[in-house]
Design a protein around this motif. Structure first.
Motif, PDB file in Angstrom:
ATOM      1  N   GLY A 252       0.806  -1.205   0.000  1.00 18.82           N
ATOM      2  CA  GLY A 252       0.000   0.000   0.000  1.00 18.82           C
ATOM      3  C   GLY A 252       0.845   1.264   0.000  1.00 18.82           C
ATOM      4  O   GLY A 252       2.084   1.224   0.049  1.00 18.82           O
ATOM      5  N   LEU A 253       0.175   2.413  -0.032  1.00 21.56           N
ATOM      6  CA  LEU A 253       0.845   3.697  -0.220  1.00 21.56           C
ATOM      7  C   LEU A 253       1.736   4.081   0.958  1.00 21.56           C
ATOM      8  O   LEU A 253       2.917   4.389   0.772  1.00 21.56           O
ATOM      9  N   ILE A 254       1.207   4.081   2.172  1.00 19.88           N
ATOM     10  CA  ILE A 254       1.960   4.586   3.334  1.00 19.88           C
ATOM     11  C   ILE A 254       3.189   3.729   3.637  1.00 19.88           C
ATOM     12  O   ILE A 254       4.295   4.272   3.798  1.00 19.88           O
ATOM     13  N   PRO A 255       3.096   2.394   3.713  1.00 16.91           N
ATOM     14  CA  PRO A 255       4.306   1.594   3.929  1.00 16.91           C
ATOM     15  C   PRO A 255       5.349   1.789   2.834  1.00 16.91           C
ATOM     16  O   PRO A 255       6.555   1.805   3.105  1.00 16.91           O
ATOM     17  N   THR A 256       4.887   1.953   1.591  1.00 20.93           N
ATOM     18  CA  THR A 256       5.831   2.165   0.488  1.00 20.93           C
ATOM     19  C   THR A 256       6.520   3.515   0.611  1.00 20.93           C
ATOM     20  O   THR A 256       7.728   3.641   0.352  1.00 20.93           O
ATOM     21  N   LEU A 257       5.771   4.540   1.010  1.00 21.77           N
ATOM     22  CA  LEU A 257       6.385   5.851   1.227  1.00 21.77           C
ATOM     23  C   LEU A 257       7.407   5.790   2.364  1.00 21.77           C
ATOM     24  O   LEU A 257       8.487   6.391   2.266  1.00 21.77           O
ATOM     25  N   ARG A 258       7.068   5.091   3.437  1.00 22.99           N
ATOM     26  CA  ARG A 258       8.030   4.949   4.549  1.00 22.99           C
ATOM     27  C   ARG A 258       9.304   4.250   4.069  1.00 22.99           C
ATOM     28  O   ARG A 258      10.415   4.652   4.417  1.00 22.99           O
ATOM     29  N   LYS A 259       9.135   3.208   3.281  1.00 26.27           N
ATOM     30  CA  LYS A 259      10.294   2.475   2.758  1.00 26.27           C
ATOM     31  C   LYS A 259      11.118   3.360   1.831  1.00 26.27           C
ATOM     32  O   LYS A 259      12.350   3.346   1.875  1.00 26.27           O
ATOM     33  N   TYR A 260      10.441   4.148   1.006  1.00 29.64           N
ATOM     34  CA  TYR A 260      11.152   5.049   0.092  1.00 29.64           C
ATOM     35  C   TYR A 260      11.953   6.093   0.874  1.00 29.64           C
ATOM     36  O   TYR A 260      13.118   6.361   0.566  1.00 29.64           O
ATOM     37  N   VAL A 261      11.314   6.682   1.893  1.00 33.88           N
ATOM     38  CA  VAL A 261      11.997   7.683   2.730  1.00 33.88           C
ATOM     39  C   VAL A 261      13.222   7.066   3.397  1.00 33.88           C
ATOM     40  O   VAL A 261      14.307   7.669   3.434  1.00 33.88           O
ATOM     41  N   VAL A 290      -0.042   4.984  -7.330  1.00 31.69           N
ATOM     42  CA  VAL A 290       1.200   5.333  -8.030  1.00 31.69           C
ATOM     43  C   VAL A 290       1.288   6.842  -8.239  1.00 31.69           C
ATOM     44  O   VAL A 290       2.346   7.453  -8.069  1.00 31.69           O
ATOM     45  N   GLY A 291       0.161   7.461  -8.602  1.00 25.56           N
ATOM     46  CA  GLY A 291       0.139   8.908  -8.809  1.00 25.56           C
ATOM     47  C   GLY A 291       0.526   9.672  -7.554  1.00 25.56           C
ATOM     48  O   GLY A 291       1.339  10.602  -7.599  1.00 25.56           O
ATOM     49  N   ILE A 292      -0.038   9.282  -6.402  1.00 27.55           N
ATOM     50  CA  ILE A 292       0.300   9.928  -5.136  1.00 27.55           C
ATOM     51  C   ILE A 292       1.770   9.712  -4.797  1.00 27.55           C
ATOM     52  O   ILE A 292       2.487  10.647  -4.394  1.00 27.55           O
ATOM     53  N   PHE A 293       2.233   8.475  -4.962  1.00 30.30           N
ATOM     54  CA  PHE A 293       3.637   8.163  -4.654  1.00 30.30           C
ATOM     55  C   PHE A 293       4.579   9.016  -5.499  1.00 30.30           C
ATOM     56  O   PHE A 293       5.561   9.574  -4.989  1.00 30.30           O
ATOM     57  N   ARG A 294       4.298   9.142  -6.800  1.00 28.58           N
ATOM     58  CA  ARG A 294       5.169   9.913  -7.687  1.00 28.58           C
ATOM     59  C   ARG A 294       5.183  11.401  -7.324  1.00 28.58           C
ATOM     60  O   ARG A 294       6.218  12.067  -7.467  1.00 28.58           O
ATOM     61  N   LEU A 295       4.059  11.923  -6.853  1.00 28.21           N
ATOM     62  CA  LEU A 295       4.016  13.319  -6.437  1.00 28.21           C
ATOM     63  C   LEU A 295       4.966  13.559  -5.259  1.00 28.21           C
ATOM     64  O   LEU A 295       5.767  14.507  -5.266  1.00 28.21           O
ATOM     65  N   VAL A 296       4.883  12.699  -4.246  1.00 30.51           N
ATOM     66  CA  VAL A 296       5.765  12.846  -3.080  1.00 30.51           C
ATOM     67  C   VAL A 296       7.223  12.608  -3.489  1.00 30.51           C
ATOM     68  O   VAL A 296       8.132  13.333  -3.062  1.00 30.51           O
ATOM     69  N   GLN A 297       7.451  11.603  -4.329  1.00 30.63           N
ATOM     70  CA  GLN A 297       8.810  11.295  -4.791  1.00 30.63           C
ATOM     71  C   GLN A 297       9.421  12.484  -5.526  1.00 30.63           C
ATOM     72  O   GLN A 297      10.584  12.828  -5.308  1.00 30.63           O
ATOM     73  N   GLU A 298       8.650  13.125  -6.396  1.00 28.22           N
ATOM     74  CA  GLU A 298       9.149  14.268  -7.158  1.00 28.22           C
ATOM     75  C   GLU A 298       9.472  15.434  -6.223  1.00 28.22           C
ATOM     76  O   GLU A 298      10.493  16.116  -6.404  1.00 28.22           O
ATOM     77  N   CYS A 299       8.633  15.666  -5.223  1.00 26.81           N
ATOM     78  CA  CYS A 299       8.887  16.761  -4.273  1.00 26.81           C
ATOM     79  C   CYS A 299      10.180  16.524  -3.495  1.00 26.81           C
ATOM     80  O   CYS A 299      10.998  17.444  -3.329  1.00 26.81           O
ATOM     81  N   ILE A 300      10.366  15.298  -3.014  1.00 30.43           N
ATOM     82  CA  ILE A 300      11.589  14.984  -2.256  1.00 30.43           C
ATOM     83  C   ILE A 300      12.814  15.102  -3.155  1.00 30.43           C
ATOM     84  O   ILE A 300      13.852  15.649  -2.757  1.00 30.43           O
ATOM     85  N   SER A 301      12.697  14.591  -4.383  1.00 30.38           N
ATOM     86  CA  SER A 301      13.816  14.676  -5.328  1.00 30.38           C
ATOM     87  C   SER A 301      14.182  16.123  -5.624  1.00 30.38           C
ATOM     88  O   SER A 301      15.366  16.490  -5.646  1.00 30.38           O
ATOM     89  N   ASN A 302      13.185  16.979  -5.839  1.00 27.36           N
ATOM     90  CA  ASN A 302      13.447  18.398  -6.095  1.00 27.36           C
ATOM     91  C   ASN A 302      14.093  19.069  -4.884  1.00 27.36           C
ATOM     92  O   ASN A 302      14.999  19.898  -5.034  1.00 27.36           O
ATOM     93  N   ALA A 303      13.624  18.714  -3.686  1.00 30.38           N
ATOM     94  CA  ALA A 303      14.174  19.321  -2.465  1.00 30.38           C
ATOM     95  C   ALA A 303      15.656  19.001  -2.318  1.00 30.38           C
ATOM     96  O   ALA A 303      16.461  19.863  -1.943  1.00 30.38           O
ATOM     97  N   LEU A 304      16.043  17.760  -2.627  1.00 32.44           N
ATOM     98  CA  LEU A 304      17.438  17.347  -2.455  1.00 32.44           C
ATOM     99  C   LEU A 304      18.307  17.796  -3.626  1.00 32.44           C
ATOM    100  O   LEU A 304      19.425  18.291  -3.423  1.00 32.44           O
ATOM    101  N   LYS A 305      17.784  17.645  -4.840  1.00 29.59           N
ATOM    102  CA  LYS A 305      18.594  17.918  -6.031  1.00 29.59           C
ATOM    103  C   LYS A 305      18.720  19.403  -6.314  1.00 29.59           C
ATOM    104  O   LYS A 305      19.806  19.909  -6.605  1.00 29.59           O
ATOM    105  N   HIS A 306      17.602  20.124  -6.274  1.00 25.02           N
ATOM    106  CA  HIS A 306      17.610  21.544  -6.639  1.00 25.02           C
ATOM    107  C   HIS A 306      17.676  22.462  -5.417  1.00 25.02           C
ATOM    108  O   HIS A 306      18.242  23.555  -5.492  1.00 25.02           O
TER     109      HIS A 306
END
Length: 385
Positions: A252-261, A290-306
């Motif tokens: 599911g979404l929340i466990p996957t987000l925790r694992k990604y973080v 997947v859409g929700i996960f990609r939104l959070v992933q893109e935000c985290i990636s932008n925060a770290l990269k840019h």
């Protein structure tokens, strides 16, 4: 009518020939790029060996220089007190001094040749890097043009208001696809491929290390080799995870987000991501999650990269019919009044949130970090029982 048909067929034939020539040119450029990469890797390996040889020759040269000075002092002492030494001792002193002088001369010549070869390799590697970069740019540009020329833009055009918007949007999509392919290629080449090439090189040195320095040094080299293989495996897993988080369908979404973080913090040792989940998670269809996960992933990636952020806060809030998401960082931020031509990440997020029938708001200023708000309706049609 016949003349018009002939003209159309001729134009189609010319167009097909033009596309074929461009496609062949792209393949030729790609071949040049791959050959240059192979040559670059070979030169890198040779450069590493040359540097080791230079280090060895310098060490040997320093030793010979000390021995030469010692032999000269011995020879001067023999020459000064000629009558005190036997003929054999005098001859041996002269031969030793001469032999060390010859060996030192050969050593200095070898060092000079190795340095010349090293400098030549450095120049050739720099030139190859330039060639590879230019070839990649050309392949990317030609592929974009070919795809644009051969793609059916009518389906995209139905969602756009003008031909100008249609062209710009289509080119952006194609360019984003090519950039993603190029990024994935770079990740594999600069990550696992480079690591495995180094493993191959280091494995060849273990036997030599064992012979020259003994089992202790060889075991140390072997432990370093194991660490390199472990890092290569972790990098492959990271790339696969970025392509598609397999845990999403199972957990599911929340466990996957925790694992990604957690995974991001493993790779970015000086970064802390604070994750909070309020409310009871619900399971939705795969595309929605997947859409929700990609939104959070893109935000985290932008925060770290840019944004060069060291702290990121992610908060997910489940309400009865709405999901609220906040991603905040302490990075350098950006001026929202300045339009960025290549801010395709933000464009992609806006398109994704529109597909989810939600809303997005960005608050940022230079020096004050960035905060992104998402509000997504939890529609019953997306709910999984």
């Amino acid at each position: 009518m016949a003349e018009k048909t002939i003209d159309i067929q001729s134009l189609e034939h010319i167009f097909d020939n033009m596309v074929n020539v461009m496609d062949q040119s792209k393949n030729d450029i790609f071949t040049i790029s791959e050959q240059s990469r192979q040559a670059f890797q070979e030169m890198q390996n040779e450069l590493g060996i040359i540097k080791e040889e230079i280090s060895r020759v310098i060490t040997e040269g320093d030793y010979l220089e000390d021995m030469t000075r010692h032999s000269r002092r011995r020879l001067a002492d023999v020459s000064k007190n000629f009558m005190k030494f036997s003929e054999e001792e005098v001859r041996k002193a002269y031969e030793t001094a001469n032999d060390l002088l010859v060996r030192l001369s050969i050593n200095r010549m070898e060092e000079k040749q190795l340095r010349v070869r090293r400098d030549e390799l450095d120049r050739r590697i720099a030139a190859l890097l330039d060639t590879i970069e230019r070839a990649d740019q050309l392949v990317n540009q030609v592929t974009t043009v070919i795809t644009y020329l051969t793609s059916d833009l009518k389906k995209v055009g139905e969602a756009l208001e003008s031909a100008r918007q249609k062209q710009d949007f289509a080119i952006q999509i194609i360019q984003a696809q090519e950039d993603e392919r190029k990024r994935l290629s770079r990740d594999i080449h600069d990550g696992p491929a480079q690591m495995l090439a180094n493993v191959l090189l280091r494995s060849g040195l273990i036997e030599r290390t064992y012979t020259e320095k003994g089992p202790v040094e060889a075991l140390s080299e072997l432990n370093q080799l194991k660490e390199m293989v472990r890092n290569a495996l972790l990098e492959v897993r990271r790339i696969i995870y970025d392509l598609r988080p397999m845990a999403l369908d199972d957990l599911g979404l929340i466990p996957t987000l925790r694992k990604y973080v957690s995974t991001v913090m493993e790779y970015e040792k000086d970064v802390t991501i604070h994750f909070m989940n309020n409310g009871t998670e619900k399971r939705f269809e795969s595309n929605f999650e997947v859409g929700i996960f990609r939104l959070v992933q893109e935000c985290i990636s932008n925060a770290l990269k840019h944004g060069n952020s060291r702290d990121v806060w992610v908060k997910v809030e489940w309400l009865r019919d709405t999901m609220n998401i906040v991603v905040k960082d302490n990075g350098k931020g950006f001026d929202q009044n300045q339009t960025k031509e290549k801010s395709f990440g933000i464009i992609g997020m806006r398109e994704r949130i529109e597909l989810l029938k939600g809303e997005m708001k960005i608050i940022s200023s230079i020096g004050n970090g960035t905060t992104v708000f998402f509000r997504v309706p939890l529609l019953e049609t997306n709910l999984v029982e």
